[in-house]
Design an enzyme around this catalytic site. Structure first.
Site, PDB file in Angstrom:
ATOM      1  CB  CYS A  99      13.353   8.809   8.067  1.00  0.00           C
ATOM      2  SG  CYS A  99      14.192   7.616   7.030  1.00  0.00           S
ATOM      3  CD  GLU A 107      13.368   0.604   9.186  1.00  0.00           C
ATOM      4  OE1 GLU A 107      13.857   1.651   9.669  1.00  0.00           O
ATOM      5  OE2 GLU A 107      13.943  -0.491   9.223  1.00  0.00           O
ATOM      6  CE  LYS A 112      -1.540   2.908   2.607  1.00  0.00           C
ATOM      7  NZ  LYS A 112      -1.388   4.036   1.670  1.00  0.00           N
TER       8      LYS A 112
END
Ligand code: NAD
Length: 487
Positions: free
Chosen positions: A294, A260, A184
């Protein structure tokens, strides 16, 4: 999927996919507009999957599972290797597609495609080296055999900031392990995922092994899949807030989770650092993807003796970056993903200024169309400012001054996150000592980039659970089975 004319000129029509990808079939649909963040224009519309669509994807993944699990590792490996090759052959079209839907500058998009494809090559290699164990019990009572089996159907949820690499970092090890998957992707950047699914089919991935769903309602759709006992794995990359919600959902059926999540990386520069190298590393650690990473350096801690030179050098480099549409070849800093992202960055910078920070370049959103925020450097930032604790996810570099090594470690650890950190010093003993002191999953020593398919990527504290990449990444998609054998 409906393609709008503004889109058609940019990407290779061979990579235009037609909708939800379930059981090897494309299902047309609409409901989710995809925007070009460089202009705000709608470039495509993709289907809005329902819970029933998600259940069809689970059915397809289940139907394909026995065949895929039984496929010899060498054959799975060669399919992944072909997929790597196809991504490499189509690198320029895929990079353009990423620049178009995500906004990142073409050099970043090209870098992402190279990095993303490498996960398929790496896991093509790892597929044929799945480890087992043979041990003697200390008591001599029996023999211990440990096998690793594919964990089962995996739901993979990915963010918009690396639309290709976050998908391949999960699909690669899952397929190498023998799992079937439902991907997704983020609604902001689904076109890259669809294009990659097309290439996967061409590489020989059997129908139902990889399914792709886009939805406006990720919460209910994901909950429905996690509630189905056939789903045994959730691998999620995204914000810590959504990660917490999904961990709670997965607890209901005790689904294995790899997470994560967000980061708040410190970038620590000591007086003895090579200033040019530190500045070069700072630009990579801060400006890859215009700060929407990130692992992005979120807090620059610079020792007093080198602080002013570092701020001057960083300011000159940030101010010189060319801002523009992601797909314009001259662009070095593209737009943010949405207008909301620009507003969040603006809020963090305004709050820091209210608490005494000073901008040396940038500092306010750019007027006009598209979602642009300029490269910005802040100095004199209070450690109480919101920006010190929140993920900025934009091209803003707050610089803080420190005096001692102990203070640097204490400041670096003053966060709920622990994904990435960077240290610049010429003293390797100090680098290792500080590295041990910083609570982080990954540490760059005199280096502004750590991501590598052969290395374990992941965080500690509230940055996540588990590791992707490297030799252990495949085990996230496997269960150990112990045979107690007497003979
Ligand atoms: P996000 O958490 O909003 O969304 C990530 C994905 O989760 C998207 O596909 C989204 O549609 C989906 N999602 C949202 N709500 C959901 C729900 N209730 N149930 C199921 N799925 C849901 O994050 P984002 O804004 O897309 O991405 C940015 C975040 O991702 C940042 O925090 C960044 O640090 C993090 N990130 C982490 C890594 C890493 O490897 N640690 C890598 C890239 C990005």
């Amino acid at each position: 999927m409906t393609l709008h004319t503004k889109f058609a000129g940019y990407a290779d029509p061979a990579l235009h996919a037609q909708g939800l990808y379930i059981g090897g079939q494309w299902q047309a649909g609409a409901g989710i507009p995809v925007l070009n963040p460089s202009t705000g224009d709608v470039i495509a519309e993709v289907p809005d999957a329902t819970i029933a669509d998600a259940m069809s994807a689970v059915d397809a993944a289940e139907a394909a599972a026995p065949g895929w699990r039984a496929t010899p590792a060498r054959q799975r490996s060669e399919i992944l290797r072909r997929w790597f090759q196809l991504m490499t052959d189509h690198a320029e079209e895929l990079a353009t597609l990423i620049s178009l839907e995500n906004g990142k500058a073409l050099p970043d998009a090209r870098g992402e495609i190279g990095y993303a494809a490498e996960f398929f090559r790496w896991y093509a290699e790892e597929a044929s080296r799945i480890p087992g164990e043979y041990r003697h019990t200390p008591s001599g009572s029996h023999t211990i055999l440990v096998d690793h089996e594919p964990i089962g159907i995996a739901v993979l949820i990915t963010p918009w900031n690396f639309p290709a690499a976050m998908a391949t970092r999960k699909i690669g090890p899952a397929l190498a392990a023998g799992c079937t998957v439902i991907l997704k992707p983020a609604s902001e950047t689904p076109l890259t995922a669809f294009a990659m699914a097309r290439l996967g089919a061409e590489a020989g991935v059997p129908a139902g092994v990889v399914n792709v769903l886009t939805t406006r309602n990720p919460g209910p759709v994901t909950s429905a899949m996690l509630a189905d006992p056939r789903v045994r794995k959730l691998s999620f990359t995204g914000s810590t807030g959504v990660g917490r919600t999904l961990l709670a959902e997965a607890a209901k059926t005790v689904v294995s989770c790899s997470m994560e999540l967000g980061g708040n990386a410190p970038f620590v520069v000591f007086d003895d650092a090579d200033l040019e190298a530190a500045l070069e590393g700072a630009m990579i650690a801060k400006m890859r993807n215009a700060g929407e990473a990130c692992t992005a350096a979120n807090r620059f801690y610079v020792q007093a003796g080198i602080h002013d030179d570092f701020v001057a050098g960083l300011t000159a480099r940030m101010a010189a970056l060319k801002i523009g549409a992601g797909y314009d070849p001259a662009t070095q800093c593209g737009p943010m993903i949405t207008q909301k992202a620009v507003q969040k960055i603006d809020h963090l910078v305004s709050d820091a200024i209210r608490r005494g920070a000073r901008t040396t370049t940038g500092g306010a959103p750019l007027p006009g169309t598209g979602y642009f925020y300029p490269p910005t450097v802040l100095e004199g930032v209070s450690v109480d400012a919101e920006i010190a604790h929140e993920e900025i996810f934009g091209p803003v570099a707050p610089v803080y001054r420190f005096e001692t090594e102990e203070e640097a470690i204490r400041l670096a650890n003053n966060t709920e996150y622990g994904l990435a950190a960077y240290v610049y010093t010429r003293d390797l003993k100090r680098a290792m000592r500080v590295g041990k002191g910083i609570e982080t999953g990954m540490l760059g020593i005199n280096r502004g980039l750590m991501s590598d398919p052969a290395a374990p990527f992941g965080g500690v504290k509230q940055s996540g659970l588990g590791r992707e990449g490297g030799v252990t990444g495949i085990l996230e998609f496997m269960e150990a089975k112990y045979y107690a054998v007497e003979f």
